[in-house]
Design an enzyme around this catalytic site. Structure first.
Site, short mmCIF file in Angstrom:
data_model
loop_
_atom_site.label_atom_id
_atom_site.label_comp_id
_atom_site.label_asym_id
_atom_site.label_seq_id
_atom_site.Cartn_x
_atom_site.Cartn_y
_atom_site.Cartn_z
N LYS A 19 69.88 76.64 -6.63
CA LYS A 19 69.99 75.72 -7.77
C LYS A 19 68.67 74.98 -8.01
O LYS A 19 68.21 74.88 -9.14
CB LYS A 19 71.12 74.68 -7.54
CG LYS A 19 72.49 75.30 -7.38
CD LYS A 19 73.58 74.25 -7.21
CE LYS A 19 73.48 73.41 -5.95
NZ LYS A 19 73.68 74.17 -4.69
N ARG A 93 80.85 68.15 -8.47
CA ARG A 93 81.17 69.01 -7.33
C ARG A 93 82.65 69.00 -7.01
O ARG A 93 83.09 69.71 -6.12
CB ARG A 93 80.43 68.48 -6.12
CG ARG A 93 79.48 69.51 -5.48
CD ARG A 93 78.64 68.74 -4.50
NE ARG A 93 77.92 69.51 -3.56
CZ ARG A 93 76.60 69.69 -3.62
NH1 ARG A 93 75.91 69.25 -4.64
NH2 ARG A 93 76.00 70.33 -2.65
N ARG A 127 65.69 77.79 7.54
CA ARG A 127 64.75 76.95 6.77
C ARG A 127 64.26 75.80 7.66
O ARG A 127 65.04 75.09 8.26
CB ARG A 127 65.49 76.40 5.53
CG ARG A 127 64.74 75.31 4.80
CD ARG A 127 65.32 75.04 3.42
NE ARG A 127 66.64 74.45 3.42
CZ ARG A 127 67.32 74.15 2.31
NH1 ARG A 127 66.81 74.40 1.13
NH2 ARG A 127 68.53 73.62 2.39
N ARG A 160 66.48 70.27 8.38
CA ARG A 160 67.31 69.28 7.69
C ARG A 160 68.62 69.18 8.48
O ARG A 160 69.17 70.21 8.86
CB ARG A 160 67.61 69.79 6.26
CG ARG A 160 67.20 68.87 5.16
CD ARG A 160 67.30 69.54 3.79
NE ARG A 160 68.66 69.63 3.26
CZ ARG A 160 68.95 70.04 2.03
NH1 ARG A 160 67.99 70.38 1.18
NH2 ARG A 160 70.20 70.12 1.62
N ARG A 171 79.54 72.94 4.91
CA ARG A 171 79.18 72.88 3.48
C ARG A 171 79.78 74.06 2.71
O ARG A 171 80.27 73.90 1.59
CB ARG A 171 77.65 72.88 3.32
CG ARG A 171 77.02 71.54 3.68
CD ARG A 171 75.56 71.68 4.03
NE ARG A 171 74.69 71.95 2.90
CZ ARG A 171 73.43 72.36 3.01
NH1 ARG A 171 72.90 72.56 4.20
NH2 ARG A 171 72.70 72.57 1.94
P1 G5P Z 1 72.28 69.24 -2.30
O1 G5P Z 1 70.94 68.71 -2.05
O2 G5P Z 1 72.78 69.43 -3.71
P2 G5P Z 1 73.15 71.90 -1.63
O3 G5P Z 1 74.00 71.95 -0.40
O4 G5P Z 1 73.88 72.11 -2.91
O5 G5P Z 1 72.39 70.55 -1.46
P3 G5P Z 1 70.52 72.94 -1.46
O6 G5P Z 1 70.20 73.04 0.00
O7 G5P Z 1 69.86 71.87 -2.27
O8 G5P Z 1 72.07 72.96 -1.59
P4 G5P Z 1 70.00 74.83 -3.61
O9 G5P Z 1 69.38 73.76 -4.43
O10 G5P Z 1 71.18 75.53 -4.18
O11 G5P Z 1 70.25 74.36 -2.11
O12 G5P Z 1 68.96 75.95 -3.29
P5 G5P Z 1 67.35 75.91 -3.13
O13 G5P Z 1 66.91 74.68 -2.45
O14 G5P Z 1 66.73 76.28 -4.45
O15 G5P Z 1 67.20 77.18 -2.17
C1 G5P Z 1 67.63 77.11 -0.83
C2 G5P Z 1 66.54 77.72 0.08
O16 G5P Z 1 66.43 79.11 -0.22
C3 G5P Z 1 65.14 77.13 -0.16
O17 G5P Z 1 64.45 77.11 1.08
C4 G5P Z 1 64.49 78.12 -1.12
O18 G5P Z 1 63.07 78.14 -0.99
C5 G5P Z 1 65.11 79.44 -0.65
N1 G5P Z 1 65.27 80.43 -1.73
C6 G5P Z 1 65.59 80.26 -3.04
N2 G5P Z 1 65.67 81.43 -3.68
C7 G5P Z 1 65.38 82.39 -2.76
C8 G5P Z 1 65.31 83.82 -2.80
O19 G5P Z 1 65.50 84.47 -3.82
N3 G5P Z 1 65.03 84.46 -1.62
C9 G5P Z 1 64.82 83.77 -0.43
N4 G5P Z 1 64.55 84.45 0.69
N5 G5P Z 1 64.87 82.42 -0.36
C10 G5P Z 1 65.15 81.75 -1.50
O20 G5P Z 1 73.39 68.31 -1.59
C11 G5P Z 1 73.20 67.86 -0.27
C12 G5P Z 1 74.39 67.02 0.14
O21 G5P Z 1 74.44 65.85 -0.71
C13 G5P Z 1 75.80 65.50 -0.98
C14 G5P Z 1 76.66 66.44 -0.15
O22 G5P Z 1 76.86 65.85 1.11
C15 G5P Z 1 75.76 67.68 -0.03
O23 G5P Z 1 76.09 68.49 1.09
N6 G5P Z 1 76.07 65.65 -2.42
C16 G5P Z 1 77.23 65.34 -3.03
N7 G5P Z 1 78.41 64.88 -2.51
C17 G5P Z 1 79.42 64.69 -3.39
N8 G5P Z 1 79.33 64.98 -4.73
C18 G5P Z 1 78.17 65.44 -5.27
N9 G5P Z 1 78.09 65.69 -6.58
C19 G5P Z 1 77.06 65.64 -4.40
N10 G5P Z 1 75.79 66.08 -4.60
C20 G5P Z 1 75.19 66.09 -3.39
MG MG Z 2 69.22 71.64 -4.19
#
Ligand code: G5P
Ligand code: MG
Length: 219
Positions: A19, A93, A127, A160, A171
């Site tokens: 995302k 979410r 990561r 992290r 998660r």
């Molecule tokens: P976050 O911060 O919203 P998440 O759990 O949704 O966290 P995250 O980790 O931020 O997910 P993302 O944004 O979906 O992931 O993905 P990203 O960061 O772009 O990519 C993930 C990794 O993969 C990175 O290292 C990237 O470089 C790599 N990558 C991307 N694309 C590729 C690819 O094609 N190939 C490869 N090899 N790698 C790739 O939420 C964190 C916490 O905050 C709370 C919750 O506790 C949550 O767990 N929270 C909420 N709680 C309640 N309600 C809400 N609305 C909430 N929002 C957040």
């Molecule tokens: Mg994110």
């Protein structure tokens, strides 16, 4: 659907589905404000605000932060940008959050990144980040020159708290139970656009053409 100047969008997908990565390309190619709930929470945690303190424990366990904390934080921010295009990343979410959002602001499109859990586990359990700069490494795809240390500063890399295997499992489990039902919510409203794949750079061109068709101003 008619094209428009204003687009109110949500990007959804399991944790680690890309995302944040794909949002950064969307805001590069279209003029939209990017609101990432996770980034906002981590900023509040860094500042030690009430919302940050309330969120810290839930986040490190991989659990969701309470709906009322999230609604208050995001809806206040959305009020500030009324009349502008926005991209919500990580919010809503839960169905409660989606209902609160619907009352405050309608959305036009919901982009869902359908990335298999196996791919996600490989990405986030491997990561490692350099806390000072935010530089991100992957032990297989993008390893540091010397194991466990940052290439530029030589400082130790950290994982992290919510990227550790037990938190990643929590998660993904919570995503299935609490967030996946939202897909049906938006499908019924005719707003859901689904994109399946395992690589962000392959998925993005399809997302881009979908959004471009909805916008009148194409990048
Ligand atoms: P976050 O911060 O919203 P998440 O759990 O949704 O966290 P995250 O980790 O931020 O997910 P993302 O944004 O979906 O992931 O993905 P990203 O960061 O772009 O990519 C993930 C990794 O993969 C990175 O290292 C990237 O470089 C790599 N990558 C991307 N694309 C590729 C690819 O094609 N190939 C490869 N090899 N790698 C790739 O939420 C964190 C916490 O905050 C709370 C919750 O506790 C949550 O767990 N929270 C909420 N709680 C309640 N309600 C809400 N609305 C909430 N929002 C957040
Ligand atoms: Mg994110």
């Amino acid at each position: 659907m008619a094209s428009r100047n204003l687009l109110r969008a949500i990007i959804m997908g399991p944790p680690g589905s890309g995302k944040g990565t794909i949002s950064s390309w969307i805001v590069r190619d279209f003029q939209m404000s990017h609101l990432s709930s996770g980034d906002m929470l981590r900023a509040q945690m860094g500042k030690g605000t009430g919302a940050g303190v309330a969120a810290k424990e839930a986040i490190s366990r991989g659990e969701l932060v309470a709906d009322d904390v999230m609604n208050e934080m995001i809806l206040a921010e959305l009020e500030e940008i009324t009349g502008k295009s926005f991209l919500l990343d990580g919010y809503p979410r839960t169905v409660h959050q989606a209902e609160a959002l619907s009352k405050a602001q309608p959305v036009d499109v919901v982009v869902n990144l359908a990335v298999p859990f196996k791919t996600i586990r490989e990405r986030i359990e491997n990561r490692w980040v350099h806390q000072g700069s935010g530089r991100v490494y992957h032990t297989v795809f993008n390893p540091p020159k010397n194991p466990g240390v940052d290439d530029e500063t030589g400082e130790p890399l950290i994982q992290r708290e919510d990227d550790k295997p037990h938190s990643v499992s929590a998660r993904l489990d919570i995503y299935q139970k609490q967030t996946e039902p939202l897909l049906e919510f938006y499908r019924k409203e005719g707003k859901l656009a689904e994109f399946a794949g395992t690589e962000s750079k392959v998925i993005y061109p399809e997302v881009k053409s979908h959004l471009a068709a909805l916008f009148s101003t194409v990048a």
